[in-house]
Design a protein around this motif. Sequence first.
Motif, PDB file in Angstrom:
ATOM      1  N   GLN A  29       0.667  -1.194   0.060  1.00  9.58           N
ATOM      2  CA  GLN A  29       0.001   0.025  -0.203  1.00  9.58           C
ATOM      3  C   GLN A  29       0.619   2.192  -0.278  1.00  9.58           C
ATOM      4  O   GLN A  29       0.565   2.176  -0.696  1.00  9.58           O
ATOM      5  N   ALA A  30       1.908   0.980   0.894  1.00 12.76           N
ATOM      6  CA  ALA A  30       2.886   2.099   1.030  1.00 12.76           C
ATOM      7  C   ALA A  30       3.006   2.274  -0.614  1.00 12.76           C
ATOM      8  O   ALA A  30       3.487   3.607  -0.952  1.00 12.76           O
ATOM      9  N   ARG A  31       4.154   1.633  -1.677  1.00  8.30           N
ATOM     10  CA  ARG A  31       5.214   0.811  -2.831  1.00  8.30           C
ATOM     11  C   ARG A  31       4.053   2.269  -2.933  1.00  8.30           C
ATOM     12  O   ARG A  31       4.144   2.689  -4.553  1.00  8.30           O
ATOM     13  N   ALA A  32       2.361   1.777  -3.125  1.00  7.23           N
ATOM     14  CA  ALA A  32       1.545   2.503  -4.108  1.00  7.23           C
ATOM     15  C   ALA A  32       1.115   3.862  -4.210  1.00  7.23           C
ATOM     16  O   ALA A  32       0.512   4.099  -4.963  1.00  7.23           O
ATOM     17  N   ALA A  33       1.399   4.266  -2.646  1.00  6.69           N
ATOM     18  CA  ALA A  33       0.925   5.339  -2.729  1.00  6.69           C
ATOM     19  C   ALA A  33       1.994   6.107  -3.172  1.00  6.69           C
ATOM     20  O   ALA A  33       2.322   7.921  -3.730  1.00  6.69           O
ATOM     21  N   GLN A  34       3.296   5.672  -2.785  1.00  7.64           N
ATOM     22  CA  GLN A  34       4.826   6.831  -3.120  1.00  7.64           C
ATOM     23  C   GLN A  34       4.345   6.814  -5.070  1.00  7.64           C
ATOM     24  O   GLN A  34       4.735   7.596  -5.102  1.00  7.64           O
ATOM     25  N   ASP A  35       3.994   5.729  -5.778  1.00  5.81           N
ATOM     26  CA  ASP A  35       4.400   5.829  -7.046  1.00  5.81           C
ATOM     27  C   ASP A  35       2.990   6.216  -7.742  1.00  5.81           C
ATOM     28  O   ASP A  35       3.130   7.154  -8.751  1.00  5.81           O
ATOM     29  N   LYS A  36       2.047   6.689  -7.005  1.00  2.00           N
ATOM     30  CA  LYS A  36       1.049   7.508  -7.537  1.00  2.00           C
ATOM     31  C   LYS A  36       0.654   8.952  -6.911  1.00  2.00           C
ATOM     32  O   LYS A  36       0.997   9.550  -8.271  1.00  2.00           O
ATOM     33  N   LYS A  37       1.696   9.286  -5.994  1.00  2.00           N
ATOM     34  CA  LYS A  37       2.265  10.315  -5.803  1.00  2.00           C
ATOM     35  C   LYS A  37       3.496  10.633  -7.104  1.00  2.00           C
ATOM     36  O   LYS A  37       3.402  12.048  -6.901  1.00  2.00           O
ATOM     37  N   GLU A  38       4.389   9.958  -7.136  1.00  2.00           N
ATOM     38  CA  GLU A  38       5.387  10.529  -7.474  1.00  2.00           C
ATOM     39  C   GLU A  38       4.832  10.430  -9.467  1.00  2.00           C
ATOM     40  O   GLU A  38       5.145  11.364 -10.527  1.00  2.00           O
ATOM     41  N   GLN A  39       3.651   9.695  -9.890  1.00  2.00           N
ATOM     42  CA  GLN A  39       3.304   9.864 -11.253  1.00  2.00           C
ATOM     43  C   GLN A  39       2.916  11.007 -11.400  1.00  2.00           C
ATOM     44  O   GLN A  39       2.966  11.775 -12.289  1.00  2.00           O
ATOM     45  N   ARG A  40       2.102  11.628 -10.536  1.00  5.82           N
ATOM     46  CA  ARG A  40       1.201  12.989 -10.301  1.00  5.82           C
ATOM     47  C   ARG A  40       2.127  13.515 -10.085  1.00  5.82           C
ATOM     48  O   ARG A  40       1.752  14.711 -11.027  1.00  5.82           O
ATOM     49  N   ASP A  41       3.273  14.255  -9.885  1.00  3.50           N
ATOM     50  CA  ASP A  41       4.237  15.141  -8.992  1.00  3.50           C
ATOM     51  C   ASP A  41       4.895  14.730 -11.103  1.00  3.50           C
ATOM     52  O   ASP A  41       4.919  15.833 -11.420  1.00  3.50           O
ATOM     53  N   LEU A  42       5.195  13.767 -11.896  1.00  2.00           N
ATOM     54  CA  LEU A  42       5.700  14.097 -12.978  1.00  2.00           C
ATOM     55  C   LEU A  42       4.027  14.429 -14.014  1.00  2.00           C
ATOM     56  O   LEU A  42       4.829  15.416 -14.749  1.00  2.00           O
ATOM     57  N   ASP A  43       3.509  13.959 -13.711  1.00  2.92           N
ATOM     58  CA  ASP A  43       2.204  14.618 -14.172  1.00  2.92           C
ATOM     59  C   ASP A  43       1.740  16.695 -14.189  1.00  2.92           C
ATOM     60  O   ASP A  43       1.840  16.746 -15.878  1.00  2.92           O
ATOM     61  N   GLU A  44       1.799  16.951 -13.259  1.00  2.00           N
ATOM     62  CA  GLU A  44       2.393  18.429 -13.256  1.00  2.00           C
ATOM     63  C   GLU A  44       3.135  18.865 -13.762  1.00  2.00           C
ATOM     64  O   GLU A  44       3.514  19.772 -14.951  1.00  2.00           O
ATOM     65  N   ARG A  45       4.841  18.432 -13.507  1.00  2.00           N
ATOM     66  CA  ARG A  45       5.804  19.049 -14.179  1.00  2.00           C
ATOM     67  C   ARG A  45       5.389  18.733 -15.723  1.00  2.00           C
ATOM     68  O   ARG A  45       6.080  19.725 -16.284  1.00  2.00           O
ATOM     69  N   ALA A  46       4.813  17.931 -16.579  1.00  2.00           N
ATOM     70  CA  ALA A  46       4.581  17.420 -17.868  1.00  2.00           C
ATOM     71  C   ALA A  46       3.754  18.646 -17.941  1.00  2.00           C
ATOM     72  O   ALA A  46       4.516  19.389 -19.250  1.00  2.00           O
ATOM     73  N   LEU A  47       2.804  19.106 -17.090  1.00  2.00           N
ATOM     74  CA  LEU A  47       1.567  19.910 -17.617  1.00  2.00           C
ATOM     75  C   LEU A  47       2.193  21.373 -17.702  1.00  2.00           C
ATOM     76  O   LEU A  47       2.010  22.091 -17.795  1.00  2.00           O
ATOM     77  N   ILE A  48       2.872  21.419 -16.463  1.00  2.00           N
ATOM     78  CA  ILE A  48       3.634  22.957 -16.373  1.00  2.00           C
ATOM     79  C   ILE A  48       4.799  22.640 -17.936  1.00  2.00           C
ATOM     80  O   ILE A  48       4.637  24.174 -18.573  1.00  2.00           O
ATOM     81  N   ASN A  49       6.022  21.941 -18.054  1.00  2.00           N
ATOM     82  CA  ASN A  49       6.567  22.409 -19.045  1.00  2.00           C
ATOM     83  C   ASN A  49       6.041  22.462 -20.436  1.00  2.00           C
ATOM     84  O   ASN A  49       6.445  23.476 -21.418  1.00  2.00           O
ATOM     85  N   HIS A  50       4.705  21.522 -20.225  1.00  2.00           N
ATOM     86  CA  HIS A  50       4.088  21.545 -21.301  1.00  2.00           C
ATOM     87  C   HIS A  50       3.063  23.365 -22.032  1.00  2.00           C
ATOM     88  O   HIS A  50       3.870  23.852 -22.964  1.00  2.00           O
ATOM     89  N   SER A  51       2.704  23.585 -20.664  1.00  2.00           N
ATOM     90  CA  SER A  51       1.719  25.052 -20.719  1.00  2.00           C
ATOM     91  C   SER A  51       3.002  26.122 -21.122  1.00  2.00           C
ATOM     92  O   SER A  51       2.605  26.724 -21.285  1.00  2.00           O
ATOM     93  N   ASP A  52       3.921  26.341 -20.285  1.00  2.00           N
ATOM     94  CA  ASP A  52       5.098  27.550 -20.607  1.00  2.00           C
ATOM     95  C   ASP A  52       6.507  27.156 -21.375  1.00  2.00           C
ATOM     96  O   ASP A  52       6.993  26.443 -21.608  1.00  2.00           O
ATOM     97  N   PRO A  53       5.993  27.102 -22.673  1.00  2.00           N
ATOM     98  CA  PRO A  53       6.181  27.283 -23.622  1.00  2.00           C
ATOM     99  C   PRO A  53       8.312  27.929 -23.499  1.00  2.00           C
ATOM    100  O   PRO A  53       8.776  27.627 -24.323  1.00  2.00           O
ATOM    101  N   TYR A  54       8.563  29.000 -22.804  1.00  2.00           N
ATOM    102  CA  TYR A  54       9.273  29.681 -22.414  1.00  2.00           C
ATOM    103  C   TYR A  54      10.279  29.484 -20.945  1.00  2.00           C
ATOM    104  O   TYR A  54       9.726  29.398 -20.127  1.00  2.00           O
TER     105      TYR A  54
END
Length: 144
Positions: free
Chosen positions: A119-144
């Motif tokens: 459960q802890a590993r799954a929660a950690q994996d989910k958090k890491e994926q969420r963080d990666l998704d947020e970074r990808a969204l921020i990088n995709h939204s901000d072209p500069y």
Amino acid sequence: MDSKLGKVALVAGFKEQQSAGNLKAYRQTLENEQARLLQLEQFKQEYESRLDGYGDKSIPARQLQDYRLFLAKLTQAIEQQQQVVKEAGQAADKAREHWVDQSVHKSAVDQLVDHRHQQARAAQDKKEQRDLDERALINHSDPY
């Protein structure tokens, strides 16, 4: 892992090991008592063979009486030892039941610990994926 659960797992492991050690000791006691019983029975057979060996030969009445008295005492000792073996067997059976109970408990605790780790590993994996998704969204939204 939850420190309380870790402590429970350690205690369960200790109790299981302790009961396994107790079971080993009870089994050893049973084997020792069975060996004593076998020795007594063999000793009695030897004396009975000696008595039978006299057969038709004349044996002094006193010696015959001593043999019979000794054999009676040996028979009594065998009966007592049979009781000791029975009690040792019962104690070993109880120790085995206790060990099985402790082993089942330890296994259940280990499964719970594994489940909590998953459960802890799954929660950690989910958090890491969420963080990666947020970074990808921020990088995709901000072209500069």
